[in-house]
Design an enzyme around this catalytic site. Structure first.
Site, PDB file in Angstrom:
ATOM      1  N   LYS A 102       0.856  -1.194   0.000  1.00  0.00           N
ATOM      2  CA  LYS A 102       0.000   0.000   0.000  1.00  0.00           C
ATOM      3  C   LYS A 102       0.880   1.228   0.000  1.00  0.00           C
ATOM      4  O   LYS A 102       2.013   1.192   0.491  1.00  0.00           O
ATOM      5  CB  LYS A 102      -0.888   0.018   1.254  1.00  0.00           C
ATOM      6  N   GLY A 214     -20.381   6.948   2.270  1.00  0.00           N
ATOM      7  CA  GLY A 214     -19.297   7.125   1.297  1.00  0.00           C
ATOM      8  C   GLY A 214     -19.879   7.056  -0.095  1.00  0.00           C
ATOM      9  O   GLY A 214     -20.456   6.024  -0.491  1.00  0.00           O
ATOM     10  N   GLY A 216     -18.193   7.704  -3.085  1.00  0.00           N
ATOM     11  CA  GLY A 216     -17.104   7.808  -4.056  1.00  0.00           C
ATOM     12  C   GLY A 216     -17.155   6.616  -4.996  1.00  0.00           C
ATOM     13  O   GLY A 216     -18.236   6.128  -5.342  1.00  0.00           O
ATOM     14  N   ASN A 217     -15.980   6.131  -5.392  1.00  0.00           N
ATOM     15  CA  ASN A 217     -15.946   5.032  -6.356  1.00  0.00           C
ATOM     16  C   ASN A 217     -16.700   3.802  -5.841  1.00  0.00           C
ATOM     17  O   ASN A 217     -17.645   3.329  -6.474  1.00  0.00           O
ATOM     18  CB  ASN A 217     -14.480   4.688  -6.688  1.00  0.00           C
ATOM     19  N   ALA A 218     -16.296   3.307  -4.680  1.00  0.00           N
ATOM     20  CA  ALA A 218     -16.911   2.073  -4.171  1.00  0.00           C
ATOM     21  C   ALA A 218     -18.390   2.295  -3.814  1.00  0.00           C
ATOM     22  O   ALA A 218     -19.267   1.533  -4.235  1.00  0.00           O
ATOM     23  CB  ALA A 218     -16.130   1.577  -2.957  1.00  0.00           C
ATOM     24  N   GLY A 219     -18.677   3.346  -3.059  1.00  0.00           N
ATOM     25  CA  GLY A 219     -20.030   3.558  -2.533  1.00  0.00           C
ATOM     26  C   GLY A 219     -21.054   3.938  -3.583  1.00  0.00           C
ATOM     27  O   GLY A 219     -22.200   3.463  -3.542  1.00  0.00           O
TER      28      GLY A 219
HETATM   29  P1  NAD Z   1     -13.187   7.739  -3.064  1.00  0.00           P
HETATM   30  O1  NAD Z   1     -12.196   8.769  -2.745  1.00  0.00           O
HETATM   31  O2  NAD Z   1     -13.634   7.542  -4.462  1.00  0.00           O
HETATM   32  O3  NAD Z   1     -14.508   7.954  -2.174  1.00  0.00           O
HETATM   33  C1  NAD Z   1     -14.506   8.128  -0.795  1.00  0.00           C
HETATM   34  C2  NAD Z   1     -15.871   8.700  -0.435  1.00  0.00           C
HETATM   35  O4  NAD Z   1     -16.026   8.718   0.989  1.00  0.00           O
HETATM   36  C3  NAD Z   1     -16.066  10.137  -0.916  1.00  0.00           C
HETATM   37  O5  NAD Z   1     -17.385  10.269  -1.427  1.00  0.00           O
HETATM   38  C4  NAD Z   1     -15.934  10.966   0.372  1.00  0.00           C
HETATM   39  O6  NAD Z   1     -16.651  12.162   0.297  1.00  0.00           O
HETATM   40  C5  NAD Z   1     -16.534   9.987   1.362  1.00  0.00           C
HETATM   41  N1  NAD Z   1     -16.178  10.212   2.765  1.00  0.00           N
HETATM   42  C6  NAD Z   1     -14.990  10.525   3.308  1.00  0.00           C
HETATM   43  N2  NAD Z   1     -15.119  10.649   4.637  1.00  0.00           N
HETATM   44  C7  NAD Z   1     -16.419  10.399   4.930  1.00  0.00           C
HETATM   45  C8  NAD Z   1     -17.185  10.362   6.123  1.00  0.00           C
HETATM   46  N3  NAD Z   1     -16.638  10.600   7.304  1.00  0.00           N
HETATM   47  N4  NAD Z   1     -18.507  10.062   6.043  1.00  0.00           N
HETATM   48  C9  NAD Z   1     -19.084   9.808   4.867  1.00  0.00           C
HETATM   49  N5  NAD Z   1     -18.414   9.827   3.698  1.00  0.00           N
HETATM   50  C10 NAD Z   1     -17.105  10.122   3.738  1.00  0.00           C
HETATM   51  O7  NAD Z   1     -12.596   6.383  -2.465  1.00  0.00           O
HETATM   52  P2  NAD Z   1     -12.977   4.888  -2.831  1.00  0.00           P
HETATM   53  O8  NAD Z   1     -12.011   4.403  -3.839  1.00  0.00           O
HETATM   54  O9  NAD Z   1     -14.433   4.758  -3.062  1.00  0.00           O
HETATM   55  O10 NAD Z   1     -12.589   4.188  -1.443  1.00  0.00           O
HETATM   56  C11 NAD Z   1     -13.454   4.198  -0.331  1.00  0.00           C
HETATM   57  C12 NAD Z   1     -13.006   3.078   0.605  1.00  0.00           C
HETATM   58  O11 NAD Z   1     -13.073   1.835  -0.106  1.00  0.00           O
HETATM   59  C13 NAD Z   1     -11.576   3.205   1.113  1.00  0.00           C
HETATM   60  O12 NAD Z   1     -11.490   2.672   2.412  1.00  0.00           O
HETATM   61  C14 NAD Z   1     -10.803   2.328   0.157  1.00  0.00           C
HETATM   62  O13 NAD Z   1      -9.589   1.866   0.716  1.00  0.00           O
HETATM   63  C15 NAD Z   1     -11.801   1.211  -0.044  1.00  0.00           C
HETATM   64  N6  NAD Z   1     -11.594   0.434  -1.257  1.00  0.00           N
HETATM   65  C16 NAD Z   1     -11.751   0.996  -2.490  1.00  0.00           C
HETATM   66  C17 NAD Z   1     -11.529   0.224  -3.621  1.00  0.00           C
HETATM   67  C18 NAD Z   1     -11.714   0.764  -5.006  1.00  0.00           C
HETATM   68  O14 NAD Z   1     -11.616  -0.013  -5.961  1.00  0.00           O
HETATM   69  N7  NAD Z   1     -12.008   2.039  -5.164  1.00  0.00           N
HETATM   70  C19 NAD Z   1     -11.142  -1.127  -3.497  1.00  0.00           C
HETATM   71  C20 NAD Z   1     -11.023  -1.674  -2.231  1.00  0.00           C
HETATM   72  C21 NAD Z   1     -11.253  -0.886  -1.112  1.00  0.00           C
END
Ligand code: NAD
Length: 421
Positions: A102, A214, A216-219
């Site tokens: 990481k 959340g 973002g990408n995952a949510g």
């Molecule tokens: P991202 O940056 O695309 O999205 C993160 C989201 O979380 C944003 O919408 C942000 O506004 C929101 N956020 C931040 N703090 C917050 C809070 N306190 N309350 C509510 N929302 C909040 O990131 P992502 O890629 O979606 O990653 C999110 C999580 O998923 C991370 O823990 C990451 O490690 C994990 N993850 C992501 C992937 C992937 O493929 N993107 C894969 C495995 C794990």
């Protein structure tokens, strides 16, 4: 307890249940390599700012180190060590031939211009390029990094080694060696895991109410996929605020609103709530897709969800995990629930290595097979050991890693000798 201590605690609990060889636990409790770098970057206003960057390589017992990069002001070594360790377990749970790594840069990505982000990324690659590579250590996007940043990453690495090397990083845009289906992979993978759990417990999408933290990408993709399958998505949140409607929200509409205004906040047809309030609303499935330590000793007593799906890494602290399992709340753990992302990253890397690109249908079929088989293995282990799903997932991963350690010989020494640049 820090995030890394949390991870170690999860490992120790599973090791005890399965009676793991203490030497395997000892080896896997320490990352193989940690690197801290300083990155002097010229800002748009002419000033010089020195950012701190990290790359942690936890284990390459089962294959090259693999793991994303986050750009976050709060990032520190403890967090990156925890995430690198979890990556080794995640890859082992889904049986893909990678270890864990990481990286991160301590910066507020939202406040940087595109030019500044590009310079930070290129400086970061210059600082770590000697310990990474398509056969050694492969990066990917994580919080506040995206396809564009991966494209700069790949370009800078290829320039430094004087060779086109798309396989040094995954999550790239399609035009520069990305894979179809990568952007939705984490959410899609998590959905397959949830569906396997629901089949066992006779839960139907039409009667299942979901809240997603959340956006973002995952949510955001999770919300859209679940909505499309007939689940009622009652609440969504981002870092600024939350929105809630117990009759259901249309995630695509919320995304349109977020694109225009920069937040989910103020979406019409929903009540505004704080992030904290949203987590405590009654629901069947709470999808945690923001960041670590969100369900903790302060709010665990108020969680009313029946099932928690951890798309984020480490969103439930060890203390909260123990409390919730005592209350009958099922936590579908990160190392299984969000492993769809690294699985399609692996497919992207395979396509890069072969210079041969697969159609979306093939990727989706392969992802589904991996996630369903891995979920079934974890659910079987859970039944056998009468433990939580998290403990079962760790046992599943330990089993594969401990076997690899035994087969490769006196693990730690051999590995450090090979990869100590
Ligand atoms: P991202 O940056 O695309 O999205 C993160 C989201 O979380 C944003 O919408 C942000 O506004 C929101 N956020 C931040 N703090 C917050 C809070 N306190 N309350 C509510 N929302 C909040 O990131 P992502 O890629 O979606 O990653 C999110 C999580 O998923 C991370 O823990 C990451 O490690 C994990 N993850 C992501 C992937 C992937 O493929 N993107 C894969 C495995 C794990």
């Amino acid at each position: 307890m820090s995030f890394y201590e949390n991870t170690l605690k999860n490992m120790q609990k599973a090791a005890k249940i399965m009676n793991l060889d203490p030497e395997a636990l000892e080896v896997l409790s320490k990352p193989q390599k940690t690197l801290i770098v300083s990155l002097p970057v010229r800002m748009d206003d002419g000033t010089l700012k020195v950012f701190e960057g990290f790359r942690v390589q936890h284990s390459e017992l089962r294959g090259p180190f693999k793991g994303g990069i986050r750009y976050l002001a709060e990032v520190d070594l403890d967090e990156i060590k925890a995430l690198a360790t979890e990556m080794s377990f995640k890859c082992a749970v889904v049986g893909i031939p990678y270890g864990g790594g990481k990286g991160g840069v301590k910066c507020n990505a939202k406040e940087l211009s595109q030019g500044e982000l590009e310079r930070v990324t290129r400086k970061y690659v210059q600082a770590i390029y000697q310990i990474i590579g398509p056969e050694h250590d492969i990066s990917a996007p994580d919080m506040y990094t995206n396809g564009q940043i991966m494209a700069w990453f790949m370009d800078e690495y290829s320039r430094l080694v004087n060779k086109y090397q798309p396989g040094v990083v995954t999550g790239k845009p399609i035009e520069v060696g990305g894979s179809l289906g990568r952007n939705t992979a984490t959410a899609q993978g998590g959905t397959y895991v949830l569906q396997e759990y629901m089949k066992l417990h006779d839960m139907k999408p039409e009667s299942t109410k979901v809240i997603v933290q959340g956006f973002g990408n995952a949510g955001s993709f999770a919300a859209e996929i679940l909505h499309g399958l007939g689940f009622t998505v009652m609440g969504l949140s981002d870092s600024k605020a939350g929105v809630y409607n117990e009759n259901g929200l249309d995630p695509a509409g919320v995304m349109e609103h977020k694109k225009k205004t920069g937040s989910v906040s103020g979406f019409s047809g929903a009540t505004s709530v704080t992030n904290a309030e949203l987590l405590e609303k009654p629901c069947d499935v709470l999808v945690l897709a923001a960041m670590e330590n969100q369900v903790n000793d302060k709010n665990m007593m108020n969680i009313k969800a029946k099932v928690i799906l951890e798309l984020a890494n480490g969103p439930t602290t060890a203390e909260a995990d123990e409390y919730l399992s005592g209350q009958g709340v099922v936590v579908i753990p990160d190392i299984l629930a969000n492993a769809g992302g690294v699985t399609v990253s692996y497919f992207e890397w395979l396509q890069n290595q072969q210079s041969y690109y697969w159609p979306l249908e093939e990727i989706q079929t392969k992802l589904k097979r991996v996630m369903v088989e891995s979920s079934q293995r974890v659910l079987d282990i859970q039944k056998e050991h009468h433990c939580t799903m998290r403990q079962a997932a760790y046992i599943s991963a330990f089993d594969r890693m401990a076997k690899a350690l035994k087969l490769r010989g006196s693990g730690a020494n051999l590995l450090c000798k090979v990869y100590n640049h």
